[in-house]
Design a protein around this motif. Structure first.
Motif, PDB file in Angstrom:
ATOM      1  N   ILE A   1       0.862  -1.175   0.000  1.00 49.67           N
ATOM      2  CA  ILE A   1       0.000   0.000   0.000  1.00 49.67           C
ATOM      3  C   ILE A   1       0.899   1.225   0.000  1.00 49.67           C
ATOM      4  CG2 ILE A   1      -1.738   1.330   1.254  1.00 49.67           C
ATOM      5  CD1 ILE A   1      -2.791  -1.271   2.392  1.00 49.67           C
ATOM      6  N   VAL A   2       0.733   2.079  -0.999  1.00 52.76           N
ATOM      7  CA  VAL A   2       1.497   3.328  -1.084  1.00 52.76           C
ATOM      8  C   VAL A   2       0.513   4.466  -0.899  1.00 52.76           C
ATOM      9  CG1 VAL A   2       3.015   4.766  -2.489  1.00 52.76           C
ATOM     10  CG2 VAL A   2       3.159   2.263  -2.646  1.00 52.76           C
ATOM     11  N   LYS A   3       0.829   5.376   0.018  1.00 59.01           N
ATOM     12  CA  LYS A   3      -0.099   6.453   0.354  1.00 59.01           C
ATOM     13  C   LYS A   3       0.641   7.778   0.472  1.00 59.01           C
ATOM     14  CE  LYS A   3      -4.154   8.052   1.699  1.00 59.01           C
ATOM     15  NZ  LYS A   3      -5.309   8.116   0.794  1.00 59.01           N
ATOM     16  N   TYR A   4       0.118   8.786  -0.225  1.00 60.39           N
ATOM     17  CA  TYR A   4       0.705  10.126  -0.172  1.00 60.39           C
ATOM     18  C   TYR A   4       0.032  10.943   0.923  1.00 60.39           C
ATOM     19  CZ  TYR A   4       1.855  14.921  -1.541  1.00 60.39           C
ATOM     20  OH  TYR A   4       2.273  16.225  -1.537  1.00 60.39           O
ATOM     21  N   ASN A   5       0.831  11.493   1.825  1.00 58.61           N
ATOM     22  CA  ASN A   5       0.336  12.354   2.896  1.00 58.61           C
ATOM     23  C   ASN A   5       0.330  13.795   2.386  1.00 58.61           C
ATOM     24  OD1 ASN A   5       0.049  14.005   5.206  1.00 58.61           O
ATOM     25  ND2 ASN A   5       0.941  12.429   6.528  1.00 58.61           N
ATOM     26  N   GLU A   6      -0.858  14.337   2.162  1.00 55.28           N
ATOM     27  CA  GLU A   6      -0.973  15.664   1.570  1.00 55.28           C
ATOM     28  C   GLU A   6      -0.502  16.772   2.508  1.00 55.28           C
ATOM     29  OE1 GLU A   6      -5.040  15.980   0.508  1.00 55.28           O
ATOM     30  OE2 GLU A   6      -4.866  14.659  -1.239  1.00 55.28           O
ATOM     31  N   VAL A   7      -0.440  16.487   3.799  1.00 63.43           N
ATOM     32  CA  VAL A   7      -0.037  17.512   4.762  1.00 63.43           C
ATOM     33  C   VAL A   7       1.478  17.647   4.826  1.00 63.43           C
ATOM     34  CG1 VAL A   7      -0.061  18.178   7.200  1.00 63.43           C
ATOM     35  CG2 VAL A   7      -2.137  17.292   6.122  1.00 63.43           C
ATOM     36  N   ASN A   8       2.178  16.543   5.077  1.00 68.76           N
ATOM     37  CA  ASN A   8       3.649  16.637   5.170  1.00 68.76           C
ATOM     38  C   ASN A   8       4.343  16.355   3.840  1.00 68.76           C
ATOM     39  OD1 ASN A   8       3.680  13.828   4.843  1.00 68.76           O
ATOM     40  ND2 ASN A   8       4.075  13.410   7.003  1.00 68.76           N
ATOM     41  N   ARG A   9       3.570  16.037   2.793  1.00 71.74           N
ATOM     42  CA  ARG A   9       4.062  15.857   1.427  1.00 71.74           C
ATOM     43  C   ARG A   9       5.100  14.737   1.339  1.00 71.74           C
ATOM     44  NH1 ARG A   9       6.715  19.573  -1.018  1.00 71.74           N
ATOM     45  NH2 ARG A   9       5.894  19.019  -3.050  1.00 71.74           N
ATOM     46  N   LYS A  10       4.841  13.654   2.076  1.00 67.25           N
ATOM     47  CA  LYS A  10       5.714  12.487   2.026  1.00 67.25           C
ATOM     48  C   LYS A  10       4.942  11.287   1.504  1.00 67.25           C
ATOM     49  CE  LYS A  10       8.811  13.849   5.801  1.00 67.25           C
ATOM     50  NZ  LYS A  10       9.406  13.440   7.105  1.00 67.25           N
ATOM     51  N   MET A  11       5.663  10.386   0.823  1.00 62.84           N
ATOM     52  CA  MET A  11       5.074   9.183   0.263  1.00 62.84           C
ATOM     53  C   MET A  11       5.355   8.016   1.206  1.00 62.84           C
ATOM     54  SD  MET A  11       3.295   8.588  -2.568  1.00 62.84           S
ATOM     55  CE  MET A  11       3.890   9.666  -3.876  1.00 62.84           C
ATOM     56  N   TYR A  12       4.293   7.400   1.756  1.00 64.15           N
ATOM     57  CA  TYR A  12       4.422   6.303   2.713  1.00 64.15           C
ATOM     58  C   TYR A  12       4.322   4.965   1.980  1.00 64.15           C
ATOM     59  CZ  TYR A  12       3.768   9.529   6.674  1.00 64.15           C
ATOM     60  OH  TYR A  12       3.916  10.531   7.616  1.00 64.15           O
ATOM     61  N   PHE A  13       5.177   4.031   2.367  1.00 68.84           N
ATOM     62  CA  PHE A  13       5.176   2.686   1.794  1.00 68.84           C
ATOM     63  C   PHE A  13       4.839   1.684   2.898  1.00 68.84           C
ATOM     64  CE2 PHE A  13       7.756   5.212  -0.972  1.00 68.84           C
ATOM     65  CZ  PHE A  13       7.629   4.662  -2.239  1.00 68.84           C
ATOM     66  N   GLY A  14       3.838   0.836   2.659  1.00 68.52           N
ATOM     67  CA  GLY A  14       3.474  -0.174   3.641  1.00 68.52           C
ATOM     68  C   GLY A  14       3.248  -1.524   2.990  1.00 68.52           C
ATOM     69  N   SER A  15       3.379  -2.585   3.786  1.00 64.58           N
ATOM     70  CA  SER A  15       3.153  -3.941   3.292  1.00 64.58           C
ATOM     71  C   SER A  15       2.355  -4.732   4.322  1.00 64.58           C
ATOM     72  CB  SER A  15       4.478  -4.654   3.015  1.00 64.58           C
ATOM     73  OG  SER A  15       4.271  -6.029   2.755  1.00 64.58           O
ATOM     74  N   THR A  16       1.347  -5.459   3.852  1.00 62.06           N
ATOM     75  CA  THR A  16       0.522  -6.277   4.737  1.00 62.06           C
ATOM     76  C   THR A  16       1.027  -7.714   4.844  1.00 62.06           C
ATOM     77  OG1 THR A  16      -0.965  -6.887   2.925  1.00 62.06           O
ATOM     78  CG2 THR A  16      -1.503  -4.888   4.176  1.00 62.06           C
ATOM     79  N   GLU A  17       2.108  -8.032   4.121  1.00 59.93           N
ATOM     80  CA  GLU A  17       2.547  -9.422   4.060  1.00 59.93           C
ATOM     81  C   GLU A  17       3.923  -9.670   4.668  1.00 59.93           C
ATOM     82  OE1 GLU A  17       0.634 -11.865   3.165  1.00 59.93           O
ATOM     83  OE2 GLU A  17      -0.989 -10.458   2.721  1.00 59.93           O
ATOM     84  N   GLY A  18       4.603  -8.653   5.138  1.00 59.43           N
ATOM     85  CA  GLY A  18       5.914  -8.900   5.741  1.00 59.43           C
ATOM     86  C   GLY A  18       6.854  -7.721   5.577  1.00 59.43           C
ATOM     87  N   SER A  19       8.068  -7.862   6.071  1.00 58.13           N
ATOM     88  CA  SER A  19       9.056  -6.793   6.009  1.00 58.13           C
ATOM     89  C   SER A  19       9.620  -6.679   4.592  1.00 58.13           C
ATOM     90  CB  SER A  19      10.182  -7.056   6.999  1.00 58.13           C
ATOM     91  OG  SER A  19      10.847  -8.261   6.696  1.00 58.13           O
ATOM     92  N   PHE A  20      10.165  -5.518   4.304  1.00 62.86           N
ATOM     93  CA  PHE A  20      10.752  -5.266   2.993  1.00 62.86           C
ATOM     94  C   PHE A  20      11.753  -4.131   3.121  1.00 62.86           C
ATOM     95  CE2 PHE A  20       7.270  -2.389   3.475  1.00 62.86           C
ATOM     96  CZ  PHE A  20       7.635  -1.216   2.837  1.00 62.86           C
ATOM     97  N   ASN A  21      12.637  -4.027   2.145  1.00 67.29           N
ATOM     98  CA  ASN A  21      13.624  -2.947   2.098  1.00 67.29           C
ATOM     99  C   ASN A  21      13.519  -2.214   0.762  1.00 67.29           C
ATOM    100  OD1 ASN A  21      14.622  -3.965   4.552  1.00 67.29           O
ATOM    101  ND2 ASN A  21      16.142  -5.243   3.506  1.00 67.29           N
ATOM    102  N   LEU A  22      13.743  -0.918   0.803  1.00 72.27           N
ATOM    103  CA  LEU A  22      13.870  -0.123  -0.411  1.00 72.27           C
ATOM    104  C   LEU A  22      15.343   0.226  -0.592  1.00 72.27           C
ATOM    105  CD1 LEU A  22      10.798   2.293  -0.106  1.00 72.27           C
ATOM    106  CD2 LEU A  22      10.959   0.151  -1.389  1.00 72.27           C
TER     107      LEU A  22
END
Length: 336
Positions: A117-138
């Motif tokens: 799930i990728v979600k843009y926070n319109e207030v702080n203007r940051k792009m959040y990355f989330g996963s429902t299936e486990g840990s991950f690295n960028l």
């Protein structure tokens, strides 16, 4: 004692408008519409000044593309390194959010989606990355990502720039607000809900990565117009590190005009009334003659503007000094 009165030389300026369309270039010699030469319809002489009045293009310039070397991202899923490639195009925060999420979820790990799930926070203007299936690295410290640019028609004039070597605007990671390193996901319930929204964007207990800074989709907002032998503006060299003197170095007479890119509904038209084009050059003594214009349109780092083979129209005002006329003073054309 000299009683003679010095005779003043009186001149008038002749204003001439010249429209230059890259579509009128010799395409065999100049395949790139951002780097071309044209012969003027007449010889202009005794040139006191030249001003860039207007630029117009039917193209909306891409801010993410293979050419710009900022459309790729590597992700580590349980030691399996995967690469996503975004479609070339003009993105805003919302379209970038959706594209990233779709591409990440197209990756199959152990025959299943990783639940990104990728979600843009319109207030702080940051792009959040989330996963429902486990840990991950960028992964943003991998300089081995390759781009098919060296063989591109836009780079026939030894114009290649390795964008990753820049310490700013070095790729998709920089656009998203990351640094050149590996980011590991973590479980943090405080990041699962934005303060301005009532619902959580991701349930607590799932892995999240948040970049340290805001997204920047306007890293190539300024374009520079060079006109060979007519440039009068100086420029600081980009991405230079002087570890001894902590000083910058520059280029004298580097460009003719600089202008921001303004996004419009139908085209991108730029002129003095709207965007404050910084582009007028005075010549002392006046230039004897101009019969050709060699034009290059580029970004600050030297890469040519990617016009996607669309053409661009530039309008110049050329002010010529006429021959001496009696009882005349210098008259500057009136600008509306």
């Amino acid at each position: 004692m000299n009683h003679l009165i010095d005779r003043l030389q009186n001149f008038t300026l002749d204003r001439k408008i010249l429209s230059v369309d890259s579509n009128d270039r010799d395409i065999d010699r100049w395949p790139n519409p951002a780097d071309f030469e044209v012969t003027t319809p007449q010889n202009y002489s005794n040139i006191e000044s030249i001003r860039l009045v207007n630029i117009q293009s039917s193209n909306k310039f891409y801010n993410i593309s293979e050419y710009l070397q900022n459309n790729k991202l590597k992700v580590d899923l349980s030691n399996s390194i995967e690469e996503i490639i975004l479609e070339d195009g003009l993105y805003d925060a919302t379209t970038l959010e959706k594209s990233l999420q779709n591409h990440l979820n197209n990756i199959t790990f152990n025959d299943a989606s990783y639940g990104f799930i990728v979600k843009y926070n319109e207030v702080n203007r940051k792009m959040y990355f989330g996963s429902t299936e486990g840990s991950f690295n960028l992964i943003f410290n991998d300089s081995t990502i390759t781009y098919q640019n060296k063989c591109d028609n836009y780079l026939k004039n030894n114009n290649y720039v390795n964008v990753y070597n820049q310490y700013n605007n070095w790729g998709l990671g920089a656009i998203l607000g990351f640094e050149k390193k590996i980011y590991k996901s973590e479980v943090d319930a405080s990041l699962s809900q934005f303060s301005h929204e009532t619902d959580k964007w991701l349930e607590s207990g799932y892995n999240i990565i948040v970049p340290p800074t805001t997204i920047n989709l306007e890293e190539n907002k300024q374009i520079y117009i060079e006109v060979d032998k007519l440039n009068q503006s100086d420029e600081i060299k980009p991405f230079i590190t002087d570890r001894v003197n902590n000083t910058n170095s520059g280029i004298i007479n580097s460009f003719f005009a600089k202008t921001p890119i303004i996004i419009c509904e139908q085209n991108q038209s730029i002129n003095n009334k709207e965007c404050y084009i910084e582009g007028i050059s005075y010549y002392q003594p006046p230039l004897d003659k101009i019969s050709k214009l060699k034009i290059k349109i580029r970004y600050h780092n030297g890469m040519l503007l990617d016009l996607q083979n669309n053409n661009i129209i530039l309008t110049f005002e050329i002010n010529q000094i006429r021959n001496e006329l009696k009882d005349y003073t210098v008259r500057t054309p009136f600008f509306h």
